[in-house]
Design a protein around this motif. Structure first.
Motif, PDB file in Angstrom:
ATOM      1  N   SER A 112      71.681  36.232 -18.376  1.00 24.25           N
ATOM      2  CA  SER A 112      72.630  35.613 -19.248  1.00 24.25           C
ATOM      3  C   SER A 112      73.800  36.526 -19.785  1.00 24.25           C
ATOM      4  O   SER A 112      73.123  37.662 -20.289  1.00 24.25           O
ATOM      5  CB  SER A 112      72.116  34.729 -20.231  1.00 24.25           C
ATOM      6  OG  SER A 112      71.025  35.225 -20.842  1.00 24.25           O
ATOM      7  N   GLU A 120      75.572  37.891 -22.386  1.00 25.85           N
ATOM      8  CA  GLU A 120      75.739  38.005 -23.864  1.00 25.85           C
ATOM      9  C   GLU A 120      76.663  38.833 -24.250  1.00 25.85           C
ATOM     10  O   GLU A 120      76.677  39.188 -25.606  1.00 25.85           O
ATOM     11  CB  GLU A 120      74.264  38.384 -24.586  1.00 25.85           C
ATOM     12  CG  GLU A 120      73.336  37.312 -24.647  1.00 25.85           C
ATOM     13  CD  GLU A 120      72.087  37.975 -24.240  1.00 25.85           C
ATOM     14  OE1 GLU A 120      71.974  39.156 -24.136  1.00 25.85           O
ATOM     15  OE2 GLU A 120      71.044  37.079 -24.148  1.00 25.85           O
ATOM     16  N   ARG A 171      76.662  33.591 -16.736  1.00 26.61           N
ATOM     17  CA  ARG A 171      75.711  34.508 -16.304  1.00 26.61           C
ATOM     18  C   ARG A 171      76.436  35.738 -15.810  1.00 26.61           C
ATOM     19  O   ARG A 171      77.639  35.591 -15.458  1.00 26.61           O
ATOM     20  CB  ARG A 171      74.747  34.150 -15.221  1.00 26.61           C
ATOM     21  CG  ARG A 171      73.782  33.276 -15.857  1.00 26.61           C
ATOM     22  CD  ARG A 171      73.115  32.238 -14.701  1.00 26.61           C
ATOM     23  NE  ARG A 171      73.927  31.611 -13.882  1.00 26.61           N
ATOM     24  CZ  ARG A 171      73.334  30.811 -12.761  1.00 26.61           C
ATOM     25  NH1 ARG A 171      72.296  31.133 -12.457  1.00 26.61           N
ATOM     26  NH2 ARG A 171      74.208  30.117 -12.214  1.00 26.61           N
ATOM     27  N   GLY A 198      66.483  37.417 -20.896  1.00 28.27           N
ATOM     28  CA  GLY A 198      67.377  36.553 -20.130  1.00 28.27           C
ATOM     29  C   GLY A 198      67.839  36.700 -18.752  1.00 28.27           C
ATOM     30  O   GLY A 198      68.538  36.284 -17.839  1.00 28.27           O
TER      31      GLY A 198
END
Lengths: 250, 547
Positions: free
Chosen positions: B368, B370, B303, B259
């Motif tokens: 991204s 997470e 993000r 990501g």
């Protein structure tokens, strides 16, 4: 009659009767204060004054309930507050911020800025005697801000009366420490009569509190059960620091 | 099947950059500076009562990272204790960064003590990885040695390899061997290098959660090679994205978390000052606004920034540019901290001739979010956001040194248990490290309840017996007479109702200069005040009050 019953049922369904709506305008305090404050809540926007021989413990205990529920506690004018005692009483140290006065002291305008920022940012603002130098006019403007924002100010009474008009006033009188003898024992808890008065309290209410208990907590003292749980005489030999004190390590 | 396809696409598309890593073991010890005793002196650097770094001599005596202060001192009583100061670490390391940056472009400071750079260009210029690494090592060592000494911790290491993980391990090996370590390029060569190494390195070098590594160990996956041998799809199914990341770096693949991508242009935030700013405090305040703005924009897209370029320019065109990296993502507080390190070091190292006219934060790598860095229960509330903003406002109004938050430190006296530290230096939303209470209580600490008012500094009082003479306590803890009255600092004479004590404390008996012997008393006055008094060398002090 039947329509009235239906109405009541609707009200109950909407949460008005159970106090769910009212809870958004209040902050929870520790259950120990249930005898003094109905439903153990304090109204948002109010100023609570703590006085008497246990004033600081009382103020910390009042701040502990909101703190445990997620509120931040800001402290000003009380540079000597004991963090360990606050933590024992239930104040969450992760959400505790102290504003210390510099050596040359804040002037009134600085106090106004500091307290305004604290009211904006923290749900509980704990003010010690050091913050009582604020002028009455400044205090009135801050009280208006407090109402709009919905925070709570808890003040500790000093030698001179503070400028903030208190909505509620807790006074701890007749505090009695347990566990100390003539050269032996160790302080193991204090039993205090706490009296609540104030503008919206028609008749002063009284309660007996352990403030603190031998474990540093605050608990309602009832004349029957306190020997089992809150007594300072539980295990005196275990609590004696002399038994563990003489260990010369860093 | 689908997972295979994805893995194939990603591995063919991303190439693993060839990186050089310079790593100094136990950098906080080097930054703390040498003492008269020389390099053989055991030194330990502590944070929150735990050892975070130590010298080789201390390691020989059994001191290890993570130990409590008492354990460390028990193993080695002569150890010199230094407090951890990340700002000092960064300031001293900046000299190394500065020197290396003159030789290789775009140096990235991973943390004080570790820096990373792209090795391809410099290697070609200096005639190969090994020659380049040797030059950088020599340069860095020469930069450090005039003021500080590396002797206490061994030597620094330079590793060159494909990917951040392998290069980091190579640098650690190089520090042990006192010679640069170069791993052949190519994914197979990297995987062969990593295969026999323990999975523990995933935590040490790549910052993977220790729980995950313990789980691997319990499942019988002890070496990176055995982890790399597992099918990627199975690792994904069992361990999720974190497992895939660990699997990929163990196999010598790309070190970037899944990501991760380069952000679209235009995410950078900057502030141009009409009036050049001369105070670093004011700049840090602006940096806080910029960082919050940037984090807000990134968070809106789900993000988080992992690599950040901080640029500052003076009116006269002098420039400071640094790349900062954090695998778990930089929070706004972390960005501000790094800006402060950079500015402090810049102001100290270079003589800046004018005020700062431009400050820019440029995210060059985002991924991204997470929630790797935030646990499931670490969610922030509206109250937290307000409070953090209020602390920033208070620091501006009252001064940064006046807004304080508690930090656990442990000790026998009431004022020792917590210290107040400036809120701007603390991470308010991740306070776990700051408030980590030592697992076991201090022996000799007074039992609860704790006093609600703690006097600091102590205030002198006098304690009198019935005849009006001062009560004395002998070295063996014998009281000359029962205390009958206490004269408080305000002059009031309070009769004593009851009392208890003495509880003696003897601290640092092995150190003549810092040795303290005192005795504590609890005294209840007739007016109901409970005081905590201490007596040391015949002088009574009011230490705390239970009010």
């Amino acid at each position: 009659m039947s329509s009235r019953v239906t109405n009541l049922a609707e009200l109950a369904g909407s949460g008005l009767l159970t106090g769910a709506a009212a809870q958004q305008r209040t902050m929870p305090v520790l259950p120990a204060f249930a005898e003094l404050l109905p439903q153990a809540v304090v109204q948002r926007g109010s100023v609570v004054e703590c006085a008497g021989s246990a004033a600081v413990s009382l103020a910390l205990a009042l701040a502990a309930g909101p703190s445990l529920a997620g509120a931040w506690v800001g402290v000003a004018g009380l540079p000597e507050m004991g963090v360990a005692a606050a933590v024992e009483l239930g104040v969450v140290p992760e959400r505790l911020v102290m504003v210390a006065e510099p050596a040359q002291r804040f002037n009134d305008a600085q106090w106004a800025d500091v307290l305004a920022a604290m009211i904006d940012g923290f749900d509980v603002v704990l003010l010690g005697p050091g913050a009582h130098v604020v002028r009455a006019g400044t205090a009135r403007r801050l009280a208006a801000r407090l109402h709009a924002r919905g925070a709570v100010i808890v003040t500790v009474e000093g030698a001179t009366p503070g400028p903030f008009g208190a909505d509620l006033r807790f006074e701890a009188t007749g505090a009695a420490w347990q566990g100390l003898g003539d050269g032996h024992g160790v302080a193991g808890g204090r039993r205090a009569h706490v009296q609540l008065s104030g503008r919206r309290v028609p008749r002063p209410r009284r309660a007996e509190l352990w403030l603190p208990t031998a474990d540093g907590l605050v608990e309602a003292a009832t004349s029957f059960s306190d020997t089992s749980t809150a007594s300072p005489f539980n295990t005196p030999s275990f609590k004696d620091p002399a038994a563990v004190a003489w260990q010369p390590t860093g | 099947m689908a997972a295979d396809g994805i893995a194939h696409v990603s591995s063919s598309r991303t190439h693993v950059p060839r990186l050089g890593v310079l790593w100094c073991p136990h950098w906080p010890v080097v930054a703390a500076g040498p003492s008269a005793a020389g390099a053989g002196e055991p030194v330990a650097v502590l944070h929150a009562n735990r050892v975070v770094a130590h010298s080789s001599a201390a390691a020989a005596d059994g001191i290890a990272v993570g130990q409590r202060r008492r354990d460390a001192q028990a193993r080695c009583p002569s150890v010199r204790i230094e407090q951890h100061d990340p700002a000092r670490d960064a300031r001293v390391f900046e000299q190394v960064v500065h020197a290396v940056a003159a030789m290789v472009p775009r140096v990235e400071v991973t943390e004080p003590g570790t820096l990373t750079f792209m090795s391809r260009g410099p290697s070609r210029y200096f005639g190969g990885d090994a020659a380049m690494a040797a030059r950088v090592a020599q340069l860095a060592t020469d930069t450090i040695t005039p003021q500080r000494s590396l002797a206490a911790v061994g030597s620094l290491g330079i590793g060159v390899a494909d990917g951040r993980f392998a290069a980091g391990i190579a640098a650690r090996r190089a520090a042990r061997l006192s010679a640069p370590v170069v791993i052949e390029p190519g994914q197979q060569a990297t995987a062969d290098f990593l295969a026999p190494l323990p999975v523990r390195l995933l935590t040490v070098v790549a910052g993977v959660a220790p729980e995950f590594v313990h789980l691997l160990d319990r499942l019988g996956v002890h070496h990176l090679g055995s982890l790399a041998a597992l099918p990627e799809a199975d690792v994904l199914a069992r361990f999720g994205p974190l497992g895939v990341f660990a699997h990929r770096i163990a196999a010598g693949g790309d070190h970037r978390l899944p990501g991760t991508h380069d952000p679209p242009a235009g995410l950078q935030v900057q502030r141009v000052f009409d009036q050049p700013v001369h105070h670093s405090d004011a700049l840090v305040f602006v940096a806080r606004q910029l960082a919050e703005e940037l984090v807000g924009v990134l968070a809106a897209g789900g993000r988080v920034c992992t690599r950040l370029v901080v640029t500052a320019e003076t009116e006269h065109g002098e420039q400071s540019e640094r790349v900062w990296y954090r695998s778990t993502g930089l929070s706004a507080a972390a960005m501000v901290e790094r800006v402060r390190w950079q500015l402090d070091a810049w102001a100290q190292h270079d003589s800046i001739t004018a005020g700062v006219a431009l400050l820019r934060l440029d995210p060059v790598e985002v991924r991204s979010d997470e929630g790797v860095q935030l646990g499931l229960w670490g969610g922030r509330t509206q109250a937290d956001e307000w409070a953090v903003r209020a602390v920033a406002r208070l620091a501006a109004v009252a001064g940064e040194q006046q807004v304080l938050v508690p930090a656990a430190q442990g000790g026998r006296q009431p004022h020792d248990a917590y210290a107040w530290v400036p809120a701007v230096t603390a991470d308010l939303l991740e306070p776990a490290e700051r408030l980590a209470v030592p697992a076991t209580p201090w022996p000799g600490r007074l039992p609860s309840p704790s006093p609600a008012v703690v006097h600091r500094p102590l205030r002198p009082v006098s304690v009198l017996d019935l005849t009006g003479t001062t009560v004395k306590v002998t070295g063996r803890g014998v009281v000359s007479a029962s205390p009958a009255a206490v004269q408080l600092p305000d002059g009031a004479l309070e009769p004593v109702e009851s009392w208890a004590g003495p509880w003696p404390v003897e601290e640092r008996w092995w150190d003549a200069a810092r040795h303290r012997r005192l005795a504590r008393f609890q005294v209840l006055t007739r007016s109901g005040r409970l005081l905590l008094l201490t007596v040391e060398r015949g002088q009574w002090w009011l230490a705390a009050e239970y009010c």
